[in-house]
Design a protein around this motif. Structure first.
Motif, PDB file in Angstrom:
ATOM      1  N   ASP A  47      -1.180  -7.086   6.373  1.00  0.00           N
ATOM      2  CA  ASP A  47      -1.775  -6.951   5.039  1.00  0.00           C
ATOM      3  C   ASP A  47      -2.512  -8.246   4.668  1.00  0.00           C
ATOM      4  O   ASP A  47      -2.223  -8.869   3.649  1.00  0.00           O
ATOM      5  CB  ASP A  47      -0.705  -6.609   4.009  1.00  0.00           C
ATOM      6  CG  ASP A  47       0.474  -7.575   4.056  1.00  0.00           C
ATOM      7  OD1 ASP A  47       0.534  -8.396   4.994  1.00  0.00           O
ATOM      8  OD2 ASP A  47       1.325  -7.523   3.148  1.00  0.00           O
ATOM      9  N   ARG A  50      -3.891  -9.723   1.162  1.00  0.00           N
ATOM     10  CA  ARG A  50      -3.056 -10.334   0.140  1.00  0.00           C
ATOM     11  C   ARG A  50      -3.180 -11.858   0.140  1.00  0.00           C
ATOM     12  O   ARG A  50      -2.805 -12.504  -0.852  1.00  0.00           O
ATOM     13  CB  ARG A  50      -1.596  -9.939   0.340  1.00  0.00           C
ATOM     14  CG  ARG A  50      -1.324  -8.448   0.167  1.00  0.00           C
ATOM     15  CD  ARG A  50       0.161  -8.143   0.350  1.00  0.00           C
ATOM     16  NE  ARG A  50       0.432  -6.724   0.157  1.00  0.00           N
ATOM     17  CZ  ARG A  50       0.674  -6.157  -1.010  1.00  0.00           C
ATOM     18  NH1 ARG A  50       0.678  -6.905  -2.104  1.00  0.00           N
ATOM     19  NH2 ARG A  50       0.907  -4.859  -1.110  1.00  0.00           N
ATOM     20  N   ASP A  58      -5.641  -5.986  -3.974  1.00  0.00           N
ATOM     21  CA  ASP A  58      -4.549  -5.274  -3.307  1.00  0.00           C
ATOM     22  C   ASP A  58      -4.549  -3.795  -3.689  1.00  0.00           C
ATOM     23  O   ASP A  58      -4.429  -2.916  -2.831  1.00  0.00           O
ATOM     24  CB  ASP A  58      -3.207  -5.900  -3.691  1.00  0.00           C
ATOM     25  CG  ASP A  58      -3.110  -7.358  -3.256  1.00  0.00           C
ATOM     26  OD1 ASP A  58      -3.923  -7.776  -2.420  1.00  0.00           O
ATOM     27  OD2 ASP A  58      -2.219  -8.059  -3.753  1.00  0.00           O
ATOM     28  N   ALA A  59      -4.673  -3.524  -4.987  1.00  0.00           N
ATOM     29  CA  ALA A  59      -4.662  -2.132  -5.451  1.00  0.00           C
ATOM     30  C   ALA A  59      -5.870  -1.373  -4.922  1.00  0.00           C
ATOM     31  O   ALA A  59      -5.764  -0.196  -4.542  1.00  0.00           O
ATOM     32  CB  ALA A  59      -4.635  -2.102  -6.973  1.00  0.00           C
ATOM     33  N   VAL A  61      -7.549  -1.912  -2.129  1.00  0.00           N
ATOM     34  CA  VAL A  61      -7.381  -1.646  -0.698  1.00  0.00           C
ATOM     35  C   VAL A  61      -6.404  -0.493  -0.477  1.00  0.00           C
ATOM     36  O   VAL A  61      -6.625   0.372   0.381  1.00  0.00           O
ATOM     37  CB  VAL A  61      -6.900  -2.927   0.016  1.00  0.00           C
ATOM     38  CG1 VAL A  61      -6.428  -2.608   1.434  1.00  0.00           C
ATOM     39  CG2 VAL A  61      -8.020  -3.954   0.064  1.00  0.00           C
ATOM     40  N   ARG A  62      -5.320  -0.451  -1.248  1.00  0.00           N
ATOM     41  CA  ARG A  62      -4.363   0.636  -1.110  1.00  0.00           C
ATOM     42  C   ARG A  62      -5.017   1.978  -1.416  1.00  0.00           C
ATOM     43  O   ARG A  62      -4.770   2.978  -0.733  1.00  0.00           O
ATOM     44  CB  ARG A  62      -3.186   0.408  -2.055  1.00  0.00           C
ATOM     45  CG  ARG A  62      -2.165  -0.578  -1.543  1.00  0.00           C
ATOM     46  CD  ARG A  62      -1.470  -0.043  -0.308  1.00  0.00           C
ATOM     47  NE  ARG A  62      -1.131  -1.127   0.620  1.00  0.00           N
ATOM     48  CZ  ARG A  62      -0.988  -0.982   1.906  1.00  0.00           C
ATOM     49  NH1 ARG A  62      -1.212   0.187   2.462  1.00  0.00           N
ATOM     50  NH2 ARG A  62      -0.669  -1.997   2.677  1.00  0.00           N
ATOM     51  N   ARG A  63      -5.838   2.017  -2.436  1.00  0.00           N
ATOM     52  CA  ARG A  63      -6.535   3.264  -2.763  1.00  0.00           C
ATOM     53  C   ARG A  63      -7.475   3.666  -1.633  1.00  0.00           C
ATOM     54  O   ARG A  63      -7.597   4.858  -1.300  1.00  0.00           O
ATOM     55  CB  ARG A  63      -7.312   3.095  -4.057  1.00  0.00           C
ATOM     56  CG  ARG A  63      -6.444   2.986  -5.310  1.00  0.00           C
ATOM     57  CD  ARG A  63      -7.290   2.752  -6.541  1.00  0.00           C
ATOM     58  NE  ARG A  63      -8.240   3.847  -6.751  1.00  0.00           N
ATOM     59  CZ  ARG A  63      -9.247   3.779  -7.613  1.00  0.00           C
ATOM     60  NH1 ARG A  63      -9.457   2.681  -8.326  1.00  0.00           N
ATOM     61  NH2 ARG A  63     -10.062   4.818  -7.762  1.00  0.00           N
ATOM     62  N   LEU A  65      -7.150   2.961   1.588  1.00  0.00           N
ATOM     63  CA  LEU A  65      -6.375   3.437   2.734  1.00  0.00           C
ATOM     64  C   LEU A  65      -5.817   4.833   2.493  1.00  0.00           C
ATOM     65  O   LEU A  65      -5.623   5.606   3.443  1.00  0.00           O
ATOM     66  CB  LEU A  65      -5.240   2.458   3.033  1.00  0.00           C
ATOM     67  CG  LEU A  65      -5.653   1.096   3.606  1.00  0.00           C
ATOM     68  CD1 LEU A  65      -4.449   0.185   3.729  1.00  0.00           C
ATOM     69  CD2 LEU A  65      -6.337   1.259   4.955  1.00  0.00           C
ATOM     70  N   ASP A  66      -5.549   5.162   1.244  1.00  0.00           N
ATOM     71  CA  ASP A  66      -4.968   6.473   0.934  1.00  0.00           C
ATOM     72  C   ASP A  66      -6.025   7.570   0.795  1.00  0.00           C
ATOM     73  O   ASP A  66      -5.759   8.731   1.149  1.00  0.00           O
ATOM     74  CB  ASP A  66      -4.157   6.397  -0.360  1.00  0.00           C
ATOM     75  CG  ASP A  66      -2.900   5.552  -0.201  1.00  0.00           C
ATOM     76  OD1 ASP A  66      -2.446   5.384   0.944  1.00  0.00           O
ATOM     77  OD2 ASP A  66      -2.389   5.044  -1.226  1.00  0.00           O
ATOM     78  N   VAL A 162     -10.967  -1.457   5.091  1.00  0.00           N
ATOM     79  CA  VAL A 162     -10.359  -2.546   4.310  1.00  0.00           C
ATOM     80  C   VAL A 162     -11.323  -3.723   4.208  1.00  0.00           C
ATOM     81  O   VAL A 162     -11.502  -4.313   3.130  1.00  0.00           O
ATOM     82  CB  VAL A 162      -9.030  -2.976   4.952  1.00  0.00           C
ATOM     83  CG1 VAL A 162      -8.492  -4.232   4.275  1.00  0.00           C
ATOM     84  CG2 VAL A 162      -8.003  -1.857   4.853  1.00  0.00           C
ATOM     85  N   VAL A 242     -13.146   3.963  -1.911  1.00  0.00           N
ATOM     86  CA  VAL A 242     -11.773   4.303  -2.262  1.00  0.00           C
ATOM     87  C   VAL A 242     -11.606   5.785  -2.547  1.00  0.00           C
ATOM     88  O   VAL A 242     -10.532   6.230  -2.983  1.00  0.00           O
ATOM     89  CB  VAL A 242     -11.295   3.476  -3.480  1.00  0.00           C
ATOM     90  CG1 VAL A 242     -11.394   1.996  -3.201  1.00  0.00           C
ATOM     91  CG2 VAL A 242     -12.080   3.832  -4.736  1.00  0.00           C
TER      92      VAL A 242
END
Length: 457
Positions: A47, A50, A58-59, A61-63, A65-66, A162, A242
């Motif tokens: 990760d 970070r 961070d938020a 990137v998570r969106r 990836l999902d 990412v 995203v």
């Protein structure tokens, strides 16, 4: 068993004349060290984003990836290749089929009279191919390596998503900072124009100075909508990454407060196990090798065993009470003798596919080295360039302070202050642009190093 006596002859006829397909000579040369001396420390974490210390990133990137659409496509493709492995593995198991065939027919009897007959046959057939020469095993191995290559391709796609998200986010922060500077400068230009107009009206300065102040005011005002448009476009690009509808993107840490991490590139030879795209190319080489082995084994005889067990009756009642039992057991040896060169041509095609996979692997390795060198050189050059830009900005702001004081005290014309304003605005804008570029260069280094990727066991 009599057919097996012809097996050695079939082997000699089918396999001994196939020319080998040697691998092309390798041309890769691994460098012993990086050209740009790295000063990083620590390993690259999975990760890695970070390390910049921005919760909003961070938020985001998570969106990505999902919800990213390209990643969903890559995930679906991976499931397809996993199913292909199951298809290839099924060839190692016996195949069984159940059949039920009722028949009603009219035929002519010996004396010319019509005879109606009813026949109901139910049977279970089983077949199994003995993989004596490893063709099925090679095909299964090729499918497995293709699945592994798709796993690496999925990881490479995730790394690219990412990295693009992080680069786009830092570009957005840079545009935000430039917009804030432009608005601040615009307010200063408005005050300067107001002062120049007042001094023209009282006869202290000429119309030329007032007109130049007005022109500079409009020039700065034009920068604001230009930056606002660029920010909107960057937000749409990030929303697309995203998997969201176009809209505003949340920000976290301001541009100048984002941390600059220092990842260690390690040795050049370590890069071969760090990057998923190189792993993908390597696994495709293994898959093409196995496919070539399967294509060559297709020239050898195949041995198949079959068996069936069934029952026949004139009606369902007779089929259940007093059926006629049917059964058969057999085997066959099929050896290609003449196919107009089709099987050999298929083996040659598989060899060219293997060679192209090798060339693609070498290209992927070279590209990895080049991207890492470019990222290291970019960070080094941008850091030194940023230091000089900050020094220039400090000097330009000092020039502006002195020029403003000289103008207000009547020692210089407004043109001197106007020139200092332009220089200071350009210098500060350059500092912000270089800061965003330096952050993007760190993202490029993380991408070039594989983003903390490790191969699955």
């Amino acid at each position: 068993m009599r057919a097996l006596r012809w097996l050695p002859l079939a082997l000699a006829a089918a396999g001994c004349t196939m020319a080998p397909h040697p691998r092309p000579a390798p041309t890769l040369q691994l460098p012993a060290a990086w050209r740009t001396a790295p000063g990083g420390e620590g390993i690259v974490a999975r990760d890695w984003w970070r390390a910049f210390g921005d919760p909003a990133l961070d938020a985001l990137v998570r969106r990505a990836l999902d919800n990213n659409g390209d990643l969903r496509i890559a995930r679906s493709r991976l499931e397809e290749y996993r199913a292909r492995v199951r298809v290839a593995q099924s060839a190692n198991q016996p195949a069984m089929n159940l059949s039920f065939a009722p028949t009603r027919a009219r035929v002519i009897g010996p004396l010319g009279q019509p005879i109606d007959t009813t026949s109901i046959v139910g049977s279970v057939q089983a077949s199994y191919e003995l993989d004596l020469f490893g063709r099925i095993a090679a095909a299964t191995q090729a499918a497995r390596f293709e699945e592994l290559s798709q796993e690496a391709a999925f990881d490479a796609a995730a790394l690219a998503i990412v990295a693009n998200t992080a680069s786009g986010y830092f570009n957005l922060l840079g545009l935000d900072a430039q917009l804030a500077l432009a608005r601040e400068t615009l307010a200063s230009r408005e005050r300067s124009f107001t002062l120049a107009r007042h001094q023209f009206e009282v006869g202290y300065s000429s119309r030329l100075e007032m007109s130049q102040a007005e022109a500079e005011l409009h020039a700065t005002a034009a920068v604001v909508p230009q930056l606002e448009r660029a920010i909107a476009q960057q937000e749409q690009a990030l929303s697309l990454l995203v998997g969201a509808h176009p809209g505003p993107v949340a920000r976290g840490v301001p541009l100048l407060e984002v941390r600059l991490p220092a990842p260690s590139p390690g040795l050049p030879s370590e890069l071969l196990r760090r990057r998923p795209d190189i792993a993908q190319a390597e696994r495709l080489v293994a898959a093409s090798d196995a496919s070539l082995a399967a294509a060559r084994d297709a020239l050898l005889p195949s041995i198949r065993f079959t068996a069936s067990l069934g029952a026949q009756g004139g009606s369902i009642a007779r089929l259940l009470r007093d059926p006629v039992e049917l059964w058969s057991i057999g085997g066959s040896v099929l050896a290609p003798i003449f196919d107009a060169g089709r099987l050999r041509a298929q083996a040659d095609i598989a060899a060219t596919v293997r060679d192209r996979a090798l060339f693609a692997y070498e290209n992927a390795v070279r590209a990895g080295f080049a991207e890492t060198e470019n990222a290291l050189a970019g960070i080094d050059g941008l850091r030194r360039q940023s230091d000089e830009a900050e020094a220039r900005s400090r000097a330009a702001n000092e020039v502006l302070r002195v020029a403003r004081n000289r103008y207000r005290n009547g020692y210089a014309s407004y043109l001197e202050e106007l020139d200092a304003q332009r220089t200071a605005f350009s210098a500060e804008t350059n500092v912000l642009q270089l800061r965003a570029s330096l952050l993007a260069a760190h993202v490029d280094l993380y991408r070039a190093l594989g983003g903390g990727w490790t191969p699955a066991p």
